[in-house]
Scaffold this active site. Structure first.
Site, PDB file in Angstrom:
ATOM      1  N   SER A  10     -16.941  15.015  11.486  1.00 22.43           N
ATOM      2  CA  SER A  10     -17.689  13.800  11.153  1.00 22.43           C
ATOM      3  C   SER A  10     -17.143  13.096   9.919  1.00 22.43           C
ATOM      4  O   SER A  10     -17.861  12.406   9.213  1.00 22.43           O
ATOM      5  CB  SER A  10     -19.154  14.142  10.927  1.00 22.43           C
ATOM      6  OG  SER A  10     -19.244  15.022   9.808  1.00 22.43           O
ATOM      7  N   CYS A  44     -13.406  10.001  -1.134  1.00 22.17           N
ATOM      8  CA  CYS A  44     -12.674   9.363  -2.233  1.00 22.17           C
ATOM      9  C   CYS A  44     -13.606   8.812  -3.292  1.00 22.17           C
ATOM     10  O   CYS A  44     -13.174   8.479  -4.396  1.00 22.17           O
ATOM     11  CB  CYS A  44     -11.795   8.236  -1.702  1.00 22.17           C
ATOM     12  SG  CYS A  44     -10.646   8.775  -0.436  1.00 22.17           S
ATOM     13  N   ARG A 128     -14.752  18.229  -2.339  1.00 20.60           N
ATOM     14  CA  ARG A 128     -14.494  17.855  -0.954  1.00 20.60           C
ATOM     15  C   ARG A 128     -15.691  17.116  -0.358  1.00 20.60           C
ATOM     16  O   ARG A 128     -15.556  16.004   0.094  1.00 20.60           O
ATOM     17  CB  ARG A 128     -14.155  19.115  -0.138  1.00 20.60           C
ATOM     18  CG  ARG A 128     -13.843  18.873   1.322  1.00 20.60           C
ATOM     19  CD  ARG A 128     -12.461  18.282   1.524  1.00 20.60           C
ATOM     20  NE  ARG A 128     -12.152  18.064   2.939  1.00 20.60           N
ATOM     21  CZ  ARG A 128     -11.157  17.303   3.386  1.00 20.60           C
ATOM     22  NH1 ARG A 128     -10.383  16.680   2.532  1.00 20.60           N
ATOM     23  NH2 ARG A 128     -10.938  17.148   4.669  1.00 20.60           N
ATOM     24  N   ASP A 281      -6.937  14.769   9.108  1.00 21.14           N
ATOM     25  CA  ASP A 281      -6.147  15.585   8.189  1.00 21.14           C
ATOM     26  C   ASP A 281      -5.360  16.707   8.860  1.00 21.14           C
ATOM     27  O   ASP A 281      -4.488  17.305   8.242  1.00 21.14           O
ATOM     28  CB  ASP A 281      -7.062  16.211   7.123  1.00 21.14           C
ATOM     29  CG  ASP A 281      -7.490  15.206   6.063  1.00 21.14           C
ATOM     30  OD1 ASP A 281      -7.036  14.043   6.124  1.00 21.14           O
ATOM     31  OD2 ASP A 281      -8.275  15.588   5.171  1.00 21.14           O
ATOM     32  N   GLY A 299      -7.822   8.976   3.712  1.00 23.02           N
ATOM     33  CA  GLY A 299      -8.986   8.434   4.417  1.00 23.02           C
ATOM     34  C   GLY A 299      -8.618   7.249   5.288  1.00 23.02           C
ATOM     35  O   GLY A 299      -9.110   7.096   6.416  1.00 23.02           O
ATOM     36  N   TYR A 425       1.942 -18.119  -6.418  1.00 29.75           N
ATOM     37  CA  TYR A 425       1.930 -18.192  -7.882  1.00 29.75           C
ATOM     38  C   TYR A 425       0.784 -19.053  -8.381  1.00 29.75           C
ATOM     39  O   TYR A 425       0.583 -20.176  -7.928  1.00 29.75           O
ATOM     40  CB  TYR A 425       3.257 -18.773  -8.370  1.00 29.75           C
ATOM     41  CG  TYR A 425       3.244 -19.232  -9.816  1.00 29.75           C
ATOM     42  CD1 TYR A 425       2.911 -18.345 -10.838  1.00 29.75           C
ATOM     43  CD2 TYR A 425       3.540 -20.547 -10.149  1.00 29.75           C
ATOM     44  CE1 TYR A 425       2.880 -18.776 -12.155  1.00 29.75           C
ATOM     45  CE2 TYR A 425       3.524 -20.979 -11.468  1.00 29.75           C
ATOM     46  CZ  TYR A 425       3.191 -20.090 -12.469  1.00 29.75           C
ATOM     47  OH  TYR A 425       3.149 -20.506 -13.760  1.00 29.75           O
TER      48      TYR A 425
END
Lengths: 448, 448
Positions: A10, A44, A128, A281, A299, A425
């Site tokens: 999940s 994160c 984690r 992962d 992520g 710019y």
């Protein structure tokens, strides 16, 4: 007949897969099994939640109820999948068997803790899950001295946050620099110096040898010296969680991840497995910077993989290509970002890398609050293709690293980048020539 | 023999050409003739200097003394070049004749003022040079009501600044939207609404018909109505200053600029002219988004062109390719940026454009001070190539528009962009999926 889709996991990969499957097939029966209590959270974000800058509630993007009510996705939390039978097309969960038509394995990673003594003492933590974060936030209130094991970006983000909370923080790293592997030392040293300026201590070249204490942590031994502390946080990265793929006999790659096709299907003895998709992962990706494998345990990568895996699981067609794996970390007032290969990784792949580098500002020189920015770009000496980049800046690293990422993804040479690169710019947002372009100019000089 | 290089013009193109020539040939005799009093200044900075946010001194990057002492470049200010003889290879300046081996014409643009009555009254200004800016800053102190003619980005930047200074500001625009031509109305309307929220009034679809007053401005007539004011500022764009190229018989393109080769050499009756290079607001470029001509009258373009022209003038070899012309403007708390073609420009080139659009945030949803961002991406319906993009955001538009620019420059299709696009993720600087990618996803859906 209603398609039955089961998702294992999940995290970003699993929940994105479930949502993507729902979008592709409005009628499918979609079930997510997860060992976690909280789902769809942003790991994160944990450092900033520990700091108190954001609420824990907001780190969890959605609840199981949200998925059930809004998307008709059933999420079964705190439930581990025991095994998968890919012939019978079933998963076994807490003694029960569930049939699937397609399966997405998004079982994520396992926190790596070095095999040393004392890691089960009270006062030892990992970063984690939301629960891990809450435990750290609560425990840290009572302590003074904290050791962080691992000077990767998560370790440094947590180190900064705990230092801001007034703690005495020491970072222990087995390699000879902070942000090893993905950042070059000339880009990483300024971050270390910045953190040292905040009072954080670093012990480099020092593998963690033991965590010491009776019942709870009282010190660590690292680099053959003992360092007093009351709390140890392991930020030593994750390893692919390949328990189920191994059980199924799927082919595992050189880097320890599941080998997958562009459709994110695994292989068994070199043959593509039908109706199973793997994302997150635990998979091994192809590098866009070099012909070789890479792990992209981010992520953002997990979300992209999940979207493709979910679509394919629901009968759609999506491909996942080679990756450059751009990353960015915010450490106090500093941003550090990278993409593709560092010098160390280039050498690991056997490439001879040439570097260009430039210093500049994020706004016109005369505009208030312009921040310093350093851009480093790497090319392969043989082909002149851009293979990596790193940025250290007070602001604006993210958009620029995405820009350089697209150059790596397209196989652009440094010379070609220069002919084609233009930058917008306006004095409050940029210099007339962006530092990215100056860095590639320097790179082209070096390539001559 | 020492190479004699003469540069006409001291804007971004001219001064970059001189510096680039010096870098290429350390021994060349380099002279810049300019009608301006201030050289090497940033015209884009003028709005913020009028506001007082930056000092006038800092807008001028370098003085003639700096160029003379540091780079051995002679800069002759307030001196107009009367004519060029490309057979004798001489320029005629105030009755004197100077020999050149190579010549760079970087004569820039002329402010366009509509041919209406009253534009010579006291109280009428343009926004081009540092002197113009200082005059506006001084004059505006004594007035209450200001009319800005032209709702392009410079007009809006100045309108915002004068409104912040407490003035009653009205913007008159002949087209039916602000930022016409380069921005689509759905992206421009929020900027107009934002400025209306600050008290600025807009009169659209209204060509300026006259400036009225006895000796000094008392009103303007626009859209058949008279509007009282004490000051009028024309921000109606620039036209290529092709006086010298015309005198020399150089070929002028469909858009009124000098036609140049990739080496930035002009043509005469279709034949390449030797030893003369042209750079800056007066040249016509090739578009990277479509096979056709475009004007790229931006400071960033001028600097790139100047660098190539100067290098070539000094015996080096540099090419200037097709342009996507990314631009960005900061108007109060808003950033608006664009690159390549707008819907209007696409239609002008005869392309059938398809649009994708997405709303998002510049940081994770839960992270403090996340700003809204809207990204719009255009593709050619026939080829699916990305041909343009626009971004409206509270921050972070610049890096993203450069990223999308590189896609246009490489001829990337929307589908290919999606397969290859990755974004770095960290909650304080981005969402897990960047809004640029969401917009291209939407575009791919629309292209189906």
């Amino acid at each position: 007949m209603v398609r039955k889709i089961i998702v294992i996991g999940s995290g970003a990969a699993g929940m994105t897969a479930a949502s993507s499957a729902r979008k592709t097939d409005p009628d499918a029966e979609i079930t997510v099994f997860t060992k976690d209590a909280d789902i769809a959270y942003s790991p994160c974000a944990i450092p900033w939640a520990i700091e108190g800058k954001i609420a824990w509630d907001s780190v969890v993007m959605h609840t199981p109820e949200h998925y059930s009510e809004r998307k008709g996705i059933k999420v079964v939390t705190e439930t581990r999948v025991d095994s998968v039978d890919d012939s019978a097309k079933t998963v076994s969960v807490a003694g029960k068997t569930y049939k699937y038509d397609s399966l997405v394995i998004a079982a994520g990673g396992k926190v790596f803790i070095p095999p040393i003594s004392g890691t089960n003492l009270e006062g030892v933590f990992v970063v984690r899950t939301v629960r891990d974060g809450k435990r750290i936030q609560s425990y840290v209130k009572e302590v003074e001295k904290v050791v962080i094991c691992g000077a990767g970006v998560i370790g440094l983000e947590v180190a900064f946050v705990l230092s801001e909370l007034g703690k005495d923080v020491t970072v222990v790293e087995m390699m000879d620099q902070v942000i090893p592997r993905i950042a070059d030392s000339d880009m990483a040293v300024p971050i270390q110096e910045y953190l040292e300026g905040k009072g954080i201590k670093f012990i480099l070249n020092a593998p963690m040898q033991s965590v010491n204490g009776f019942g709870k942590v009282s010190s660590v031994t690292a680099g053959n010296e003992e360092h007093e502390c009351e709390m140890v946080i392991f930020a030593t990265g994750v390893r692919a969680n390949v328990d189920i793929p191994k059980q199924l006999g799927f082919d595992i790659g050189q880097l320890g991840g599941v080998i997958v096709s562009p459709s994110l299907q695994p292989y068994k003895d070199g043959r593509l497995v039908r109706d199973i998709f793997v994302a997150g992962d635990l998979i091994q990706c192809e590098s866009a910077a070099v012909a070789g494998p890479t792990m992209s345990q981010l992520g953002s990568s997990a979300a992209r993989q999940g979207a493709a895996a979910g679509k394919n699981a629901a009968g759609g067609k999506a491909l996942y290509g080679p990756v450059s794996s751009p990353w960015v970390s915010v450490i106090g007032e500093k941003e550090i970002a990278g993409t593709g290969l560092s010098l160390g990784l280039a050498s690991w792949y056997g490439l001879d890398a040439v570097c260009g580098k430039a210093d500049g500002l994020t706004r016109a020189r005369y505009y208030p609050e312009a921040k310093r920015i350093t851009v480093k770009v790497l090319a392969d000496a043989a082909t002149h293709r851009i293979i990596g980049a790193q940025i250290l800046a007070g602001e604006g690293a993210t958009g620029r690293i995405n820009w350089l990422t697209s150059a790596i993804m397209s196989g652009t040479t440094a010379e070609d980048f220069l002919v084609r690169a233009e930058n917008a710019y306006c004095p409050p947002t940029s210099m007339v020539k962006d530092t990215v372009i100056s860095a590639v100019e320097d790179l082209c000089e070096k390539l001559k």
